[in-house]
Design an enzyme around this catalytic site. Structure first.
Site, PDB file in Angstrom:
ATOM      1  N   ASN A  18      -9.144   1.938   9.590  1.00 49.17           N
ATOM      2  CA  ASN A  18      -8.225   0.361  11.621  1.00 49.17           C
ATOM      3  C   ASN A  18      -8.512   1.441  12.508  1.00 49.17           C
ATOM      4  O   ASN A  18      -9.075   1.591  13.815  1.00 49.17           O
ATOM      5  CB  ASN A  18      -6.512   1.281  11.231  1.00 49.17           C
ATOM      6  CG  ASN A  18      -5.730   1.277  11.807  1.00 49.17           C
ATOM      7  OD1 ASN A  18      -5.376   0.273  12.267  1.00 49.17           O
ATOM      8  ND2 ASN A  18      -5.520   2.282  13.346  1.00 49.17           N
ATOM      9  N   THR A  19      -8.599   3.053  12.434  1.00 48.89           N
ATOM     10  CA  THR A  19      -9.247   3.983  13.645  1.00 48.89           C
ATOM     11  C   THR A  19     -10.699   3.657  14.633  1.00 48.89           C
ATOM     12  O   THR A  19     -10.954   3.329  15.662  1.00 48.89           O
ATOM     13  CB  THR A  19      -9.087   5.843  13.311  1.00 48.89           C
ATOM     14  OG1 THR A  19      -7.751   5.777  12.933  1.00 48.89           O
ATOM     15  CG2 THR A  19      -9.293   5.528  14.486  1.00 48.89           C
ATOM     16  N   GLY A  34      -8.573   8.411  10.587  1.00 51.90           N
ATOM     17  CA  GLY A  34      -8.682   8.798  11.432  1.00 51.90           C
ATOM     18  C   GLY A  34     -10.031   9.770  11.831  1.00 51.90           C
ATOM     19  O   GLY A  34      -9.904  10.046  13.127  1.00 51.90           O
ATOM     20  N   ALA A  72      -9.904   5.036   4.218  1.00 46.83           N
ATOM     21  CA  ALA A  72      -9.803   6.276   5.414  1.00 46.83           C
ATOM     22  C   ALA A  72     -11.225   6.908   5.352  1.00 46.83           C
ATOM     23  O   ALA A  72     -11.908   7.522   4.892  1.00 46.83           O
ATOM     24  CB  ALA A  72      -8.848   7.742   5.087  1.00 46.83           C
ATOM     25  N   GLY A  73     -11.539   7.587   6.820  1.00 50.92           N
ATOM     26  CA  GLY A  73     -12.512   8.173   7.090  1.00 50.92           C
ATOM     27  C   GLY A  73     -13.860   7.108   7.579  1.00 50.92           C
ATOM     28  O   GLY A  73     -14.573   8.219   7.838  1.00 50.92           O
ATOM     29  N   LYS A  90       1.142  -1.192  -0.172  1.00 48.64           N
ATOM     30  CA  LYS A  90      -0.393  -0.274  -0.211  1.00 48.64           C
ATOM     31  C   LYS A  90       1.014   1.402  -0.031  1.00 48.64           C
ATOM     32  O   LYS A  90       1.692   1.556   0.867  1.00 48.64           O
ATOM     33  CB  LYS A  90      -0.827   0.256   1.474  1.00 48.64           C
ATOM     34  CG  LYS A  90      -1.733   1.137   1.401  1.00 48.64           C
ATOM     35  CD  LYS A  90      -2.482   1.545   2.451  1.00 48.64           C
ATOM     36  CE  LYS A  90      -2.939   2.351   2.367  1.00 48.64           C
ATOM     37  NZ  LYS A  90      -3.603   2.736   3.957  1.00 48.64           N
TER      38      LYS A  90
END
Length: 329
Positions: free
Chosen positions: A281-282, A233, A259-260, A172
């Site tokens: 992830n977050t 995040g 993301a997001g 990635k």
């Protein structure tokens, strides 16, 4: 003699090989990658390569940066660069309280691909737990990423080390523009994608949600386009569904929102737009109950994919009764 390891000066005896150095520090040569004076040291040469006076070495490993249970069927897999994955959900390995919770999240989410960061090993505590001890790279596909890189040169160097550490060529690419938004630096992303592709890497590229720039990344050789849904995040969800849909329609390789995502409905929306997968992830790692959230994300991705394949009903301006009005009593 005096050498530098991971930015720290160290005294070393003469005629010490790279293998001997690693064992002296207390590191398993199989779990790390070594760069000597900006050149990768192949693992096969660790025993024969002698460290010399003034050498500068970087020693890195993977840090936190399975087979599904059959709910998602094998006739609708995610295929990236010719590799088949049963799960369309990819999760990260950063921000978890510890590697054990990360491992449990992998199991709960039924994923088979995770992103991993490449960082220097801790020379003062080589016995510190390593991600590889908890999340088996034989069971899960490691996707090394370049999180924290702000130039094409740094990203390429990082991924060369990652390939040496684990042999993975599916990677990635993430090149950031600045620290406040962590938006991707697209010109350098395009440049690095082309360079890495020439070197045999299979590049999954983190991109802005600009359809034109995403197309340029695809043309540079990317095997997957990964537009952000919102800043990394942030948990804001899909902020520009129109652009995401345009990217899906024009792209011939998989499109994976990266993301997001903050909650399960965000993941479902991404899949309903026609995306091939979602990376997060977050949203899991910082949930009050990461394991339960991992399960929720698994079901959201599956539901969103099935809804997209089923085809939604058309939107209408006025009511349309489900039951006929004729024949009322």
């Amino acid at each position: 003699m005096q050498i530098t390891i991971n930015g720290e000066t160290r005294e070393l005896g003469a005629n010490t090989s790279v293998d001997g150095l690693l064992r002296e520090i207390g590191l398993d040569p199989a779990k790390v990658a070594v760069e000597r004076n900006l050149e990768i040291v192949p693992k096969s040469t660790y025993t024969d390569t002698l460290v010399a006076e003034g050498d500068k070495l970087e020693i890195v490993h993977f840090i936190g940066g399975g087979a599904p249970d059959g709910v998602q069927t094998d006739d609708d897999p995610l295929v990236v660069a010719g590799r088949t994955f049963k799960s369309r959900l990819i999760i990260g390995t950063g921000k978890y309280a510890d590697y054990e919770i990360n491992r449990q999240a992998c199991v709960a989410a039924d994923i088979d691909m995770i992103t991993v960061a490449v960082r220097r090993v801790n020379l003062t505590d080589p016995d510190q737990p390593m991600l590889i001890d908890y999340i088996d790279p034989k069971k899960y596909t490691y996707l090394p990423n370049t999180a924290g890189c702000f130039t094409a040169d740094d990203a390429v160097r990082t991924l060369r080390l990652a390939r040496e550490a684990g042999g993975w060529d599916l990677v990635k690419l993430e090149i950031l523009g600045e620290t406040r938004t962590l938006y991707p630096m697209m010109p350098e992303t395009i440049e690095a994608t082309a360079k890495l592709t020439e070197e045999g890497f299979k590049v999954m590229a983190y991109c802005s949600d600009d359809p034109i720039l995403c197309k340029r990344v695809e043309e540079a050789g990317a095997v997957a386009i990964m537009p952000l849904g919102a800043p990394i995040g942030s948990g804001l969800g899909i902020q520009n569904p129109v652009n995401i849909r345009l990217i899906v329609e024009q792209t011939e390789v998989p499109v994976i929102v990266d993301a997001g995502v903050g909650i399960a409905s965000d993941a479902a929306i991404a899949m309903e737009l026609g995306c091939d997968g979602v990376l997060m992830n977050t949203a899991i790692a910082e949930a009050k109950d990461p394991i339960m959230m991992a399960k929720a994300m698994k079901h959201a991705v599956i539901a969103g994919r099935q809804a997209y394949l089923a085809g939604r009903m058309p939107k209408k301006m006025y009511a349309d009764p489900s039951s006929p009005l004729s024949g009322l009593i």
